[in-house]
Design a protein around this motif. Structure first.
Motif, PDB file in Angstrom:
ATOM      1  N   ASN A  84       0.841  -1.200   0.000  1.00 61.88           N
ATOM      2  CA  ASN A  84       0.000   0.000   0.000  1.00 61.88           C
ATOM      3  C   ASN A  84       0.875   1.249   0.000  1.00 61.88           C
ATOM      4  O   ASN A  84       0.639   2.191   0.755  1.00 61.88           O
ATOM      5  N   MET A  85       1.886   1.232  -0.862  1.00 62.24           N
ATOM      6  CA  MET A  85       2.829   2.335  -0.941  1.00 62.24           C
ATOM      7  C   MET A  85       2.173   3.505  -1.681  1.00 62.24           C
ATOM      8  O   MET A  85       1.806   3.386  -2.846  1.00 62.24           O
ATOM      9  N   SER A  86       1.996   4.623  -1.004  1.00 68.94           N
ATOM     10  CA  SER A  86       1.267   5.748  -1.603  1.00 68.94           C
ATOM     11  C   SER A  86       2.129   6.522  -2.592  1.00 68.94           C
ATOM     12  O   SER A  86       1.632   7.070  -3.568  1.00 68.94           O
ATOM     13  N   GLN A  87       3.426   6.574  -2.339  1.00 67.85           N
ATOM     14  CA  GLN A  87       4.296   7.335  -3.233  1.00 67.85           C
ATOM     15  C   GLN A  87       4.883   6.432  -4.307  1.00 67.85           C
ATOM     16  O   GLN A  87       5.143   5.251  -4.060  1.00 67.85           O
ATOM     17  N   PRO A  88       5.071   6.954  -5.519  1.00 61.80           N
ATOM     18  CA  PRO A  88       5.667   6.123  -6.573  1.00 61.80           C
ATOM     19  C   PRO A  88       7.152   5.884  -6.312  1.00 61.80           C
ATOM     20  O   PRO A  88       7.850   6.745  -5.777  1.00 61.80           O
ATOM     21  N   PHE A  89       7.606   4.702  -6.670  1.00 65.52           N
ATOM     22  CA  PHE A  89       9.028   4.380  -6.558  1.00 65.52           C
ATOM     23  C   PHE A  89       9.637   4.222  -7.948  1.00 65.52           C
ATOM     24  O   PHE A  89      10.707   4.751  -8.229  1.00 65.52           O
ATOM     25  N   VAL A  90       8.945   3.524  -8.831  1.00 70.10           N
ATOM     26  CA  VAL A  90       9.410   3.355 -10.210  1.00 70.10           C
ATOM     27  C   VAL A  90       8.527   4.185 -11.134  1.00 70.10           C
ATOM     28  O   VAL A  90       7.309   4.013 -11.158  1.00 70.10           O
ATOM     29  N   ILE A  91       9.153   5.098 -11.870  1.00 70.45           N
ATOM     30  CA  ILE A  91       8.446   5.941 -12.825  1.00 70.45           C
ATOM     31  C   ILE A  91       8.995   5.645 -14.218  1.00 70.45           C
ATOM     32  O   ILE A  91      10.194   5.792 -14.454  1.00 70.45           O
ATOM     33  N   SER A  92       8.129   5.206 -15.111  1.00 72.12           N
ATOM     34  CA  SER A  92       8.558   4.918 -16.488  1.00 72.12           C
ATOM     35  C   SER A  92       8.265   6.107 -17.392  1.00 72.12           C
ATOM     36  O   SER A  92       7.236   6.776 -17.241  1.00 72.12           O
ATOM     37  N   ILE A  93       9.167   6.351 -18.319  1.00 70.45           N
ATOM     38  CA  ILE A  93       8.981   7.412 -19.308  1.00 70.45           C
ATOM     39  C   ILE A  93       8.349   6.832 -20.570  1.00 70.45           C
ATOM     40  O   ILE A  93       8.884   5.889 -21.164  1.00 70.45           O
ATOM     41  N   ASP A  94       7.226   7.363 -20.938  1.00 69.91           N
ATOM     42  CA  ASP A  94       6.446   7.020 -22.129  1.00 69.91           C
ATOM     43  C   ASP A  94       5.751   5.671 -22.032  1.00 69.91           C
ATOM     44  O   ASP A  94       4.555   5.552 -22.264  1.00 69.91           O
ATOM     45  N   ILE A  95       6.499   4.625 -21.692  1.00 73.51           N
ATOM     46  CA  ILE A  95       5.905   3.296 -21.533  1.00 73.51           C
ATOM     47  C   ILE A  95       6.882   2.458 -20.712  1.00 73.51           C
ATOM     48  O   ILE A  95       8.101   2.665 -20.797  1.00 73.51           O
ATOM     49  N   PRO A  96       6.409   1.560 -19.869  1.00 75.87           N
ATOM     50  CA  PRO A  96       7.341   0.713 -19.126  1.00 75.87           C
ATOM     51  C   PRO A  96       8.268  -0.057 -20.077  1.00 75.87           C
ATOM     52  O   PRO A  96       7.804  -0.676 -21.035  1.00 75.87           O
ATOM     53  N   SER A  97       9.532   0.005 -19.816  1.00 73.05           N
ATOM     54  CA  SER A  97      10.507  -0.660 -20.687  1.00 73.05           C
ATOM     55  C   SER A  97      10.206  -2.149 -20.799  1.00 73.05           C
ATOM     56  O   SER A  97       9.981  -2.835 -19.806  1.00 73.05           O
ATOM     57  N   GLY A  98      10.200  -2.641 -22.053  1.00 72.04           N
ATOM     58  CA  GLY A  98       9.970  -4.056 -22.308  1.00 72.04           C
ATOM     59  C   GLY A  98       8.544  -4.404 -22.664  1.00 72.04           C
ATOM     60  O   GLY A  98       8.261  -5.535 -23.063  1.00 72.04           O
TER      61      GLY A  98
END
Length: 536
Positions: free
Chosen positions: A163-177
Motif C-alpha cells: 500500500n505504498m502511496s508514493q511512486p518508486f518506479v516511474i517509467s517514461i512514455d511506456i514501461p521498458s519491455g
C-alpha cells in the motif's frame, strides 16, 4: 484522450517535423516536462531526492538524460546508469558528464554491483531504458537490470504492505519491455508505479496486461496534440462523461426520462430480469416494462414493484410457451429502447420469440440492446446481422464475442480493440466488448476504452446490470455510442465504489443497484477521482 499505436505515433512525429519541429525539440520538451512532474511528485510526497535514472540507447533514454540534467542543476541527487550503449557522439550524455553527474555505463566492470547498492538506497527510479519500439524478448545484460528493479520494487511494496502511496518506479512514455500496441511482455518488463506518457497514451497501456505494468498514468502533450485529431481510438476521461450526462429539467415528468422495454429472465435465470430492470430504473428511466410469464411475475413482483409487467403465454414450467409470438407484444405502447437477452435461456421457445421481437422492433422506432443469451442465440442464426432495422448495441463478454465471431476466446483477447472495431464495422452495430478496460466500438470504426479493471465486477449478474444501465442511457440520449460509453463508464465507477464500501471479494451484482445513483452524483459533483489517470 486520444490513443496511438506505434506506427501512428511515428506518423504524428513526422507530421510535426514537416511543421518545423525536430526530434531534438520534442526530446527537449519531453525532458523539461518530465522534470517538472518529478519535482511535483517529490514535493507532494515529501520524498528525499536521491534519484536513479536508467537510460537506454534511443530517444527514450535521451528524454531521461535531459530530465536528469535539469534535476541535477536544480540540486537533486542524480545518478545515471547507461543500461545499453549509446552513440559515441551523444551530446546529451556528454553534457551530463561535463556537469559531473555520476554516470555509470553497462560496460563498466562494477556496473551491477554499484546498481544493486544504489537501488537499495535511492528514493526514485526513472525508467528511460526502452521506448515504444520494444517488440522482442529482453536479453542479458538488460535481463539482469530488469530483475534487479523488480526485486527492489517488490521489497519496497512488502515493506509498505503493498500500500505504498508514493511512486518508486516511474517509467517514461511506456514501461521498458512492454509492447506499446498490445501490452504484451515478451520476457521481462519494468513494473511501474507511474508512467509519464509523451504526446499521447499508447493503446497497449489500456489492456489487462498493460495496466498491471503502467501503474497510474500522466500524459504530457509535448506539442503534439494538434496532430492527433484524426485518431479513432480514445480513452474516456471523467470530464467527458460529466459533460455528456443527461440532465433533468425542473418540470420534467416520468415520460421525459426514457421508456425501456425489457425481455429478460427465465426459470433458470430469474435474477437477470431483476438486475437488468432495476439497473435501468436506478439509472433514471421513467418507465421500465418487463416482458415475462405469469409464474415468473409472481416471484419477481415480491422483489421489485416499480416496473410494469407485460405477461406472455407460459408452459407448465412457467417458462415461455411456444405459443408466445409477435402478436403478444403488438399491444405494447412504443418504447425508446428494447433490451433483449439477459437470462432468457437458449431453448427453442426463446429462439423463436427473440426472432419475433426483432421483427416487432422493425415496426416501431426503438433502439435495440442485445445481451447474454440474446447474443448466444444470434451466434447460432444464419445472417443474423440483417435481422435489425438499424444498428443495435451488442454487449458481449469475450466468450459471447468469440461465438459471434466463430473463433476462440484467446483470439478475441489477443487484440480486443482490433476485434471490437472490426466487428462493429463489418456487422454494422455498436459493440461493447466487456472485460478489463471495456471497449466500445461504432460502425464507423471509432473505438473508446473505459480505463478501469476491477475484479469486483467478476461476478455473475454484473453484465445484466450493465445492460440495464446502457438501455436506460440509450432511452435518454440520441447517440447509442455515447449511451453505451456512459453506461459502461458509470458501471465501472459503481464497481470502484462497491470495492471501497463492501470489498472486492463477496460483493454481489445486486449490491451495485443502490450505488448507481451515488456514482452518477459523484461524477456530476466532481467528487470522483479516477484511480489510474492523473489530471496533470
Amino acid at each position: 484522450m486520444k490513443l496511438v499505436c506505434n506506427s501512428q505515433m511515428q506518423e504524428i512525429e513526422n507530421l510535426s517535423f514537416e511543421n518545423n519541429s525536430s526530434s531534438a525539440l520534442l526530446m527537449d520538451n519531453a525532458g523539461k516536462s518530465i522534470a517538472e512532474v518529478v519535482k511535483n511528485i517529490i514535493e507532494t510526497h515529501n520524498i528525499n531526492t536521491k534519484i536513479l535514472i536508467l537510460v537506454g540507447p534511443g530517444n527514450n533514454g535521451g528524454d531521461g538524460l535531459i530530465a536528469g540534467t535539469i534535476l541535477f542543476t536544480e540540486g537533486y541527487d542524480i545518478s545515471i546508469y547507461v543500461c545499453s550503449p549509446r552513440n559515441n557522439q551523444d551530446n546529451l550524455l556528454s553534457k551530463c558528464i561535463e556537469k559531473n553527474i555520476p554516470v555509470t555505463s553497462i560496460e563498466s566492470s562494477n556496473f551491477m554491483s554499484k546498481l544493486i547498492s544504489d537501488l537499495s538506497n535511492c528514493d526514485l527510479i526513472l525508467d528511460a531504458i526502452l521506448g515504444i519500439n520494444a517488440n522482442r524478448p529482453i536479453v542479458d545484460p538488460l535481463t539482469k537490470v530488469f530483475e534487479l528493479i523488480e526485486c527492489e520494487h517488490t521489497n519496497r511494496l512488502s515493506k509498505y504492505d503493498s500500500n505504498m502511496s508514493q511512486p518508486f518506479v516511474i517509467s517514461i512514455d511506456i514501461p521498458s519491455g512492454m509492447n506499446s500496441d498490445n501490452g504484451a511482455v515478451y520476457s521481462h518488463a519494468v513494473r511501474a508505479d507511474l508512467t509519464i506518457t509523451l504526446g499521447f497514451p499508447k493503446i497497449g497501456m489500456f489492456t489487462e496486461n498493460g495496466l498491471s505494468h503502467t501503474g497510474k498514468i500522466i500524459n504530457l502533450p509535448i506539442g503534439l496534440s494538434k496532430y492527433g485529431e484524426h485518431l479513432s481510438t480514445e480513452v474516456i476521461e471523467t470530464e467527458w462523461i460529466r459533460s455528456e450526462l443527461p440532465t433533468r429539467e425542473i418540470n420534467s415528468h416520468k415520460g421525459d426520462s426514457g421508456k425501456v422495454l425489457v425481455w429478460a429472465g427465465s426459470r433458470k435465470y430469474i435474477g437477470a430480469a431483476y438486475l437488468s430492470c432495476m439497473a435501468a430504473m436506478r439509472t433514471g428511466s421513467g418507465y421500465v416494462t418487463l416482458i415475462t410469464t405469469p409464474k415468473l411475475q409472481e416471484i419477481l413482483a415480491s422483489k421489485m414493484t416499480e416496473p410494469i409487467y407485460h405477461l406472455i403465454p407460459e408452459n407448465l414450467d412457467g417458462n415461455l410457451s411456444y405459443n408466445a409470438s409477435y402478436s403478444n407484444v403488438t399491444s405494447l405502447k412504443s418504447n425508446d429502447v428494447t433490451l433483449l437477452g439477459p437470462g432468457i435461456d437458449q431453448n427453442t421457445e426463446s429462439r423463436r420469440f427473440l426472432m419475433n421481437m426483432l421483427e416487432y422492433s422493425k415496426t416501431v422506432e426503438t433502439q435495440l440492446v442485445i445481451d447474454a443469451d440474446g447474443l448466444n442465440i444470434l451466434s447460432q442464426t444464419e445472417n443474423w446481422q440483417s435481422s435489425f432495422h438499424k444498428p443495435a448495441i451488442l454487449t458481449p463478454h469475450p466468450g459471447e464475442m468469440a461465438r459471434l465471431m466463430k473463433t476462440s476466446i484467446e483470439t478475441v483477447q489477443s487484440n480486443r480493440i482490433y476485434h471490437a472495431r472490426t466487428a462493429a464495422v463489418d456487422w454494422g452495430h455498436y459493440i461493447v466488448l466487456k472485460g478489463a478496460c471495456t471497449i466500445i466500438a461504432d460502425p464507423k470504426g471509432n473505438c473508446r476504452i473505459i480505463p478501469f479493471a476491477n475484479p469486483v465486477l467478476a461476478s455473475s449478474g454484473t453484465g445484466d446490470v450493465l445492460a440495464g444501465m446502457i438501455a436506460s442511457f440509450a432511452a435518454n440520449m440520441n447517440s447509442p455510442f455515447n449511451a453505451a460509453t456512459i453506461g459502461a463508464y458509470i458501471h465501472a465507477v459503481v464497481g470502484e465504489i462497491m470495492s471501497e464500501r463492501i470489498g472486492k471479494i463477496g460483493s454481489l451484482a445486486g449490491d451495485m443497484l443502490p450505488l448507481i445513483p451515488s456514482a452518477i452524483m459523484k461524477l456530476s459533483n466532481k467528487e470522483f477521482i479516477h484511480p489510474i489517470i492523473i489530471d496533470k
